[in-house]
Write a protein that holds these residues in place. Structure first.
Motif, PDB file in Angstrom:
ATOM      1  N   GLU A  53       9.709  -8.761   6.535  1.00  0.00           N
ATOM      2  CA  GLU A  53       8.371  -9.612   6.208  1.00  0.00           C
ATOM      3  C   GLU A  53       8.255 -10.892   7.135  1.00  0.00           C
ATOM      4  O   GLU A  53       6.856 -10.905   7.586  1.00  0.00           O
ATOM      5  N   SER A  54       8.910 -11.347   7.449  1.00  0.00           N
ATOM      6  CA  SER A  54       8.812 -12.510   8.525  1.00  0.00           C
ATOM      7  C   SER A  54       8.588 -11.613   9.999  1.00  0.00           C
ATOM      8  O   SER A  54       7.705 -12.428  10.607  1.00  0.00           O
ATOM      9  N   ALA A  68       3.563  -4.308  13.155  1.00  0.00           N
ATOM     10  CA  ALA A  68       3.719  -4.750  11.826  1.00  0.00           C
ATOM     11  C   ALA A  68       3.892  -3.618  10.841  1.00  0.00           C
ATOM     12  O   ALA A  68       4.586  -3.810   9.953  1.00  0.00           O
ATOM     13  N   HIS A  69       2.777  -2.876  10.743  1.00  0.00           N
ATOM     14  CA  HIS A  69       2.946  -1.844   9.804  1.00  0.00           C
ATOM     15  C   HIS A  69       4.237  -1.139   9.699  1.00  0.00           C
ATOM     16  O   HIS A  69       4.779  -0.826   8.512  1.00  0.00           O
ATOM     17  N   PHE A  70       4.869  -0.758  11.054  1.00  0.00           N
ATOM     18  CA  PHE A  70       6.023  -0.129  11.162  1.00  0.00           C
ATOM     19  C   PHE A  70       7.195  -0.964  10.662  1.00  0.00           C
ATOM     20  O   PHE A  70       8.099  -0.260   9.986  1.00  0.00           O
ATOM     21  N   VAL A  71       6.961  -2.009  10.724  1.00  0.00           N
ATOM     22  CA  VAL A  71       8.419  -3.088  10.280  1.00  0.00           C
ATOM     23  C   VAL A  71       8.467  -3.148   8.645  1.00  0.00           C
ATOM     24  O   VAL A  71       9.115  -3.027   8.188  1.00  0.00           O
ATOM     25  N   TYR A  72       7.022  -3.148   8.049  1.00  0.00           N
ATOM     26  CA  TYR A  72       6.941  -2.998   6.837  1.00  0.00           C
ATOM     27  C   TYR A  72       7.578  -1.894   6.263  1.00  0.00           C
ATOM     28  O   TYR A  72       8.265  -1.581   5.117  1.00  0.00           O
ATOM     29  N   ALA A  89       3.950  -7.726  -0.372  1.00  0.00           N
ATOM     30  CA  ALA A  89       3.484  -8.164   1.160  1.00  0.00           C
ATOM     31  C   ALA A  89       3.077  -7.009   1.895  1.00  0.00           C
ATOM     32  O   ALA A  89       1.839  -7.268   2.738  1.00  0.00           O
ATOM     33  N   HIS A  90       3.606  -5.698   1.822  1.00  0.00           N
ATOM     34  CA  HIS A  90       3.012  -4.870   2.779  1.00  0.00           C
ATOM     35  C   HIS A  90       1.604  -4.421   2.396  1.00  0.00           C
ATOM     36  O   HIS A  90       0.428  -4.083   2.792  1.00  0.00           O
TER      37      HIS A  90
END
Length: 124
Positions: A53-54, A68-72, A89-90
């Protein structure tokens, strides 16, 4: 209330923190991306939703929406806990992206056809 998690690698100590609001971050490092990559390589805290999330919030703030989408998605696929908080959060992230897309699309003017930006312009 501040929650803090200390992560120590062989060379550095990192601090992940969050408040009961939605503020998160690894603000103790000047190179956030390198910190995340090192943590990922060392397989430290990969089961913690706060890590994903961070980092995703950091990427979003830099305008790196695909990353960011890939990290979520990575955090969700790894079942990082608490998984429901990460999924929420996603979902908020996806809502923000949809709002950006909607704001950038051509809007209808006075109930007529969409505004065409350029077809009726005169080149000086």
């Amino acid at each position: 209330m501040m929650m803090m998690q200390i992560i120590t690698t062989t060379t550095t100590t990192y601090v992940l923190f969050t408040t009961t609001a939605t503020t998160t971050g690894m603000d103790f490092s000047p190179n956030y991306e390198a910190v995340f990559r090192e943590i990922e390589q060392l397989k430290v805290c990969l089961d913690k939703a706060l890590l994903y999330e961070s980092y995703a919030l950091f990427l979003e703030a830099k305008g790196m929406m695909n990353e960011a989408h890939f990290v979520y998605q990575s955090g969700i696929s790894r079942n990082a806990e608490p998984i429901e908080k990460l999924k929420k959060a996603h979902a908020y992230f996806l809502e923000r992206m949809q709002a950006i897309i909607n704001a950038c699309s051509h809007k209808k003017v006075d109930g007529g056809s969409p505004l065409n930006s350029g077809s009726n312009c005169i080149n000086p």
